[in-house]
Scaffold this motif. Structure first.
Motif, PDB file in Angstrom:
ATOM      1  N   MET A  86      -3.234  -5.248   8.538  1.00 51.77           N
ATOM      2  CA  MET A  86      -2.549  -5.809   7.375  1.00 51.77           C
ATOM      3  C   MET A  86      -1.038  -5.648   7.464  1.00 51.77           C
ATOM      4  O   MET A  86      -0.295  -6.489   6.924  1.00 51.77           O
ATOM      5  N   VAL A  87      -0.564  -4.624   8.145  1.00 54.59           N
ATOM      6  CA  VAL A  87       0.879  -4.495   8.358  1.00 54.59           C
ATOM      7  C   VAL A  87       1.413  -5.747   9.055  1.00 54.59           C
ATOM      8  O   VAL A  87       2.439  -6.320   8.666  1.00 54.59           O
ATOM      9  N   VAL A 110       8.573  -4.190   4.645  1.00 53.37           N
ATOM     10  CA  VAL A 110       7.306  -3.558   5.007  1.00 53.37           C
ATOM     11  C   VAL A 110       7.635  -2.297   5.794  1.00 53.37           C
ATOM     12  O   VAL A 110       8.397  -2.331   6.766  1.00 53.37           O
ATOM     13  N   VAL A 111       7.056  -1.164   5.368  1.00 50.27           N
ATOM     14  CA  VAL A 111       7.350   0.130   5.991  1.00 50.27           C
ATOM     15  C   VAL A 111       6.055   0.733   6.502  1.00 50.27           C
ATOM     16  O   VAL A 111       5.130   1.003   5.726  1.00 50.27           O
ATOM     17  N   ASN A 112       5.968   0.932   7.809  1.00 46.72           N
ATOM     18  CA  ASN A 112       4.792   1.559   8.425  1.00 46.72           C
ATOM     19  C   ASN A 112       5.052   3.051   8.560  1.00 46.72           C
ATOM     20  O   ASN A 112       5.876   3.484   9.359  1.00 46.72           O
ATOM     21  N   LEU A 113       4.311   3.840   7.770  1.00 46.79           N
ATOM     22  CA  LEU A 113       4.465   5.292   7.779  1.00 46.79           C
ATOM     23  C   LEU A 113       3.492   5.981   8.720  1.00 46.79           C
ATOM     24  O   LEU A 113       3.611   7.183   8.955  1.00 46.79           O
ATOM     25  N   GLY A 114       2.533   5.207   9.235  1.00 43.31           N
ATOM     26  CA  GLY A 114       1.586   5.770  10.185  1.00 43.31           C
ATOM     27  C   GLY A 114       0.184   5.252   9.981  1.00 43.31           C
ATOM     28  O   GLY A 114      -0.417   5.457   8.933  1.00 43.31           O
ATOM     29  N   PRO A 119       0.032  -1.017  15.066  1.00 40.43           N
ATOM     30  CA  PRO A 119       0.345  -2.363  15.544  1.00 40.43           C
ATOM     31  C   PRO A 119       1.590  -2.427  16.419  1.00 40.43           C
ATOM     32  O   PRO A 119       1.920  -3.486  16.949  1.00 40.43           O
ATOM     33  N   GLY A 120       2.281  -1.318  16.562  1.00 41.09           N
ATOM     34  CA  GLY A 120       3.484  -1.290  17.393  1.00 41.09           C
ATOM     35  C   GLY A 120       4.681  -1.907  16.697  1.00 41.09           C
ATOM     36  O   GLY A 120       4.702  -2.091  15.480  1.00 41.09           O
ATOM     37  N   GLU A 121       5.691  -2.219  17.499  1.00 40.36           N
ATOM     38  CA  GLU A 121       6.905  -2.824  16.956  1.00 40.36           C
ATOM     39  C   GLU A 121       6.608  -4.254  16.507  1.00 40.36           C
ATOM     40  O   GLU A 121       6.089  -5.059  17.277  1.00 40.36           O
ATOM     41  N   ILE A 122       6.941  -4.556  15.260  1.00 44.08           N
ATOM     42  CA  ILE A 122       6.738  -5.891  14.706  1.00 44.08           C
ATOM     43  C   ILE A 122       8.035  -6.307  14.018  1.00 44.08           C
ATOM     44  O   ILE A 122       8.566  -5.551  13.199  1.00 44.08           O
TER      45      ILE A 122
END
Length: 348
Positions: A86-87, A110-114, A119-122
């Motif tokens: 979903m990220v 959008v902030v990926n905290l873990g 999904p890696g770098e997006i």
């Protein structure tokens, strides 16, 4: 890293603008109070924004994504891999909040905290990785002290970006499989209510699944019964994204940026923020009443009356985004309507 910043005083609403806005509403060409909550919204926004012409044209939405160790307890109808997927969907524009933000002309961060499924770098996603997941809070605290500090600070970073973009309204959203379980655990601890009052279907559990969820929550609350401060309850029972939301709400209140609160998970984060810093409450507007079982309880704990009740339970800040047009209309009416004197209309 330190938590000292959490005690920085919040900004204060402008009492003079509150009085001026309330007086203007009495002069507009309508019976006093006839526009109901739209009048109250405009008055409150005038006070929060320190202006006679409130506006919410520039909206900043931060969606925080993170995974939860308690997913090991089979408390979700969806697999944990979905969080990372979903990220990517947020960033590529396919999620509900992506569509809503685009339609509103809002800035979506959008902030990926873990996530377990990284999904890696997006492009368009801020990587603020704390760990692949919180710990299973049925076994140990969800976060270490250092992880909690980072999550709170990453939330505050989003508010700094919003202020730099001259945002007039901050909205926080979340994504994380099993995060309704974390929110229910935290809300149960904060409100001192049994988990059966807070646990709901989440992503779509049946009655047996909800009962299992309640039993998991009971174990977790017993495990962390000695967590007796809001910060410690957040550390033991929360999630990275819930902590980031709480940090963002505190930072927004400190910066004088009005906040529109979404559903069950974000309202639980807001309750946590208010328990840490009571003056945060002055900066909170509430978008909707979620269909998620425990949301009404958390709203009551904040003495909050939301604008909408549409049976929504998606999260992602979707309910808050849906309410933005109401705020815009409230401002347009307040700023654009004629007074009785201007229109040459007789008063009673």
């Amino acid at each position: 890293m330190s938590l000292d910043w959490l005690s920085t005083p919040c900004a204060q609403p402008d009492g003079t603008q509150l009085e001026v806005a309330a007086a203007r509403q009495m002069q507009l060409t309508k019976p006093p109070g006839s526009l109901g909550q739209l009048e109250a919204l405009a008055i409150e926004l005038a006070s929060l924004q320190h202006t006679s012409t409130p506006a919410v044209d520039r909206v900043w939405i931060s969606v925080f994504a993170a995974d939860h160790g308690v997913a090991e307890e089979n408390v979700s109808a969806y697999p944990q891999v979905v969080t990372g997927e979903m990220v990517r969907n947020f960033a590529t524009g396919g999620a509900a909040i992506s569509v809503l933000a685009r339609t509103l002309g809002a800035n979506l961060e959008v902030v990926n905290l873990g996530t377990v499924n990284d999904p890696g770098e997006i492009p368009g996603v801020r990587r603020a990785i704390i760990a692949s997941s919180t710990a299973n809070f049925c076994v140990e605290p969800a976060m270490t002290s250092e992880q909690l500090e980072k999550a709170l600070a990453f939330g505050a970073d989003s508010v700094r970006a919003a202020k730099k973009a001259n945002a007039q309204l901050f909205i926080g959203g979340e994504m994380g499989i099993a995060n309704t379980t974390a929110a229910a655990a935290l809300a149960s601890a904060l409100l001192e209510e049994p988990p059966s009052c807070l646990a709901g279907a989440g992503t779509g559990l049946d009655s047996a699944g909800i009962q299992h969820k309640v039993s998991v929550l009971e174990r977790a609350l017993a495990k962390h019964a000695n967590a007796n401060t809001p910060l410690e309850q957040l550390r033991c029972l929360g999630g990275f994204e819930i902590a980031a939301l709480a940090g963002a709400f505190i930072a927004a209140a400190q910066a004088g940026l009005p906040i529109l609160v979404d559903g069950f998970i974000t309202t639980t984060a807001a309750l946590t923020a208010v328990r840490i810093q009571p003056d945060v409450r002055k900066w909170l507007l509430f978008a909707h009443r979620s269909k998620e079982h425990g949301h009404a309880r958390v709203l009551n704990g904040l003495n909050a009356e939301p604008l909408l009740d549409l049976n929504m339970r998606l999260g992602e800040a979707s309910g808050a985004a849906t309410a933005v047009p109401l705020l815009r209309l409230a401002c347009a009416l307040h700023n654009g309507m004629a007074t009785f004197e201007q229109a040459g209309v007789s008063t009673a």
